[in-house]
Design a protein around this motif. Structure first.
Motif, PDB file in Angstrom:
ATOM      1  N   MET A   1       0.836  -1.200   0.000  1.00  0.00           N
ATOM      2  CA  MET A   1       0.000   0.000   0.000  1.00  0.00           C
ATOM      3  C   MET A   1       0.875   1.255   0.000  1.00  0.00           C
ATOM      4  N   SER A   2       0.411   2.286  -0.732  1.00  0.00           N
ATOM      5  CA  SER A   2       1.202   3.524  -0.783  1.00  0.00           C
ATOM      6  C   SER A   2       1.323   4.127   0.612  1.00  0.00           C
ATOM      7  N   ARG A   3       2.539   4.552   0.944  1.00  0.00           N
ATOM      8  CA  ARG A   3       2.761   5.167   2.268  1.00  0.00           C
ATOM      9  C   ARG A   3       2.217   6.588   2.305  1.00  0.00           C
ATOM     10  N   PHE A   4       1.857   7.115   1.151  1.00  0.00           N
ATOM     11  CA  PHE A   4       1.429   8.518   1.066  1.00  0.00           C
ATOM     12  C   PHE A   4       0.028   8.623   0.477  1.00  0.00           C
ATOM     13  N   SER A   5      -0.706   9.616   0.941  1.00  0.00           N
ATOM     14  CA  SER A   5      -1.990   9.898   0.311  1.00  0.00           C
ATOM     15  C   SER A   5      -1.718  10.615  -1.014  1.00  0.00           C
ATOM     16  N   ARG A   6      -2.751  10.706  -1.844  1.00  0.00           N
ATOM     17  CA  ARG A   6      -2.579  11.447  -3.099  1.00  0.00           C
ATOM     18  C   ARG A   6      -2.233  12.905  -2.819  1.00  0.00           C
ATOM     19  N   LEU A   7      -2.866  13.451  -1.780  1.00  0.00           N
ATOM     20  CA  LEU A   7      -2.595  14.849  -1.420  1.00  0.00           C
ATOM     21  C   LEU A   7      -1.116  15.031  -1.049  1.00  0.00           C
ATOM     22  N   ASP A   8      -0.581  14.083  -0.280  1.00  0.00           N
ATOM     23  CA  ASP A   8       0.850  14.142   0.081  1.00  0.00           C
ATOM     24  C   ASP A   8       1.712  14.207  -1.190  1.00  0.00           C
ATOM     25  N   VAL A   9       1.346  13.384  -2.175  1.00  0.00           N
ATOM     26  CA  VAL A   9       2.143  13.317  -3.407  1.00  0.00           C
ATOM     27  C   VAL A   9       2.098  14.660  -4.136  1.00  0.00           C
ATOM     28  N   TYR A  10       0.886  15.213  -4.284  1.00  0.00           N
ATOM     29  CA  TYR A  10       0.764  16.491  -5.007  1.00  0.00           C
ATOM     30  C   TYR A  10       1.475  17.608  -4.255  1.00  0.00           C
ATOM     31  N   GLN A  11       1.349  17.604  -2.935  1.00  0.00           N
ATOM     32  CA  GLN A  11       2.007  18.654  -2.141  1.00  0.00           C
ATOM     33  C   GLN A  11       3.524  18.538  -2.265  1.00  0.00           C
TER      34      GLN A  11
END
Ligand SMILES: O=C(O)C(=O)C[C@H](O)[C@H](O)COP(=O)(O)O
Length: 223
Positions: A1-11
């Motif tokens: 599972m991704s350790r980051f949310s999508r928001l984390d990635v965009y930020q």
């Protein structure tokens, strides 16, 4: 599972808006290049699905990243079908990139809440991607589309966020043109990783160049 949310990635991509795009068949070269980029301040890195067993190299990089570079978001690129995208998500990809847009990949990414940045070359493709939840599209191939394409899109579609990839140069002139046109981020491959530099294992040169690119973008954004 991704350790980051999508928001984390965009930020993360908005904060350090340069995404190295890299593939090499040798695991040690991959590890060294990732480390050099991280030391330079890079916080988003795209490993492209370009060779046999590339997903095995990616899995190793994902494990190293989780252990040694916990604030780096690691993406998988050159994905053009849902099955392969799923394989990379299962191997720890925090974001999925590809040269073209595929609804089936968007569905898989949405299902697993992983960011998807598909390549788009027309306003219709961008609109279709956005309808499928894509937050940042990749303008590809950047050097064919040109900065005028980005400017033209941002007129009628000012909400669109664009990462340009393909032919971006790690120079003041190229970066100022792209950011001036309104890109959110740039992806840089071959020009950040010249073949002779990799051949001679000159990872410090990659680190220096990546640091320079970040400094140029920081100065452009503070103007
Ligand atoms: O396959 C993908 O997902 C891609 O992103 C295509 C290329 O690897 C990048 O466009 C890098 O392009 P250069 O910076 O011109 O080397």
């Amino acid at each position: 599972m991704s350790r980051f949310s999508r928001l984390d990635v965009y930020q993360t991509i908005r904060r350090v808006p340069v995404v190295p795009v890299f593939y090499h068949a040798d695991a040690e070269v991959c590890r060294e290049v990732l480390g050099a980029c991280y030391r330079a301040g890079i916080r988003a890195f795209e490993f492209t699905n370009r060779g046999d067993f590339a997903h095995e190299l990616f899995s190793e990089l994902a494990k190293i990243t989780a252990r040694d570079y916990p604030d780096l978001v690691l993406g998988a690129g050159t994905l053009v079908e849902a099955a392969t995208a799923a394989l990379y998500i299962q191997s720890g990809a925090n974001f999925i990139v590809g040269p073209s847009f595929h609804e089936s990949i968007a569905r898989i990414c949405n299902r697993r809440k992983v960011a998807y940045m598909p390549g788009c070359a027309t306003l219709t493709e961008i609109s279709a991607a956005e309808e499928f939840g894509v937050e940042v599209v990749k303008a590809f191939p950047g050097d064919t589309l040109g900065p005028g394409f980005v400017k033209a899109v941002k007129g009628p579609m000012p909400w669109t966020s664009i990462m340009v990839t393909g032919g971006v140069e790690p120079t003041q002139a190229s970066l100022s043109t792209w950011f001036g046109a309104g890109v959110t981020a740039v992806g840089i491959g071959s020009q950040l990783f010249p073949k002779d530099v990799l051949k001679n294992r000159q990872y410090d040169q990659i680190e220096t160049k990546a640091r320079e690119v970040i400094a140029i973008i920081d100065s452009l954004r503070s103007q």
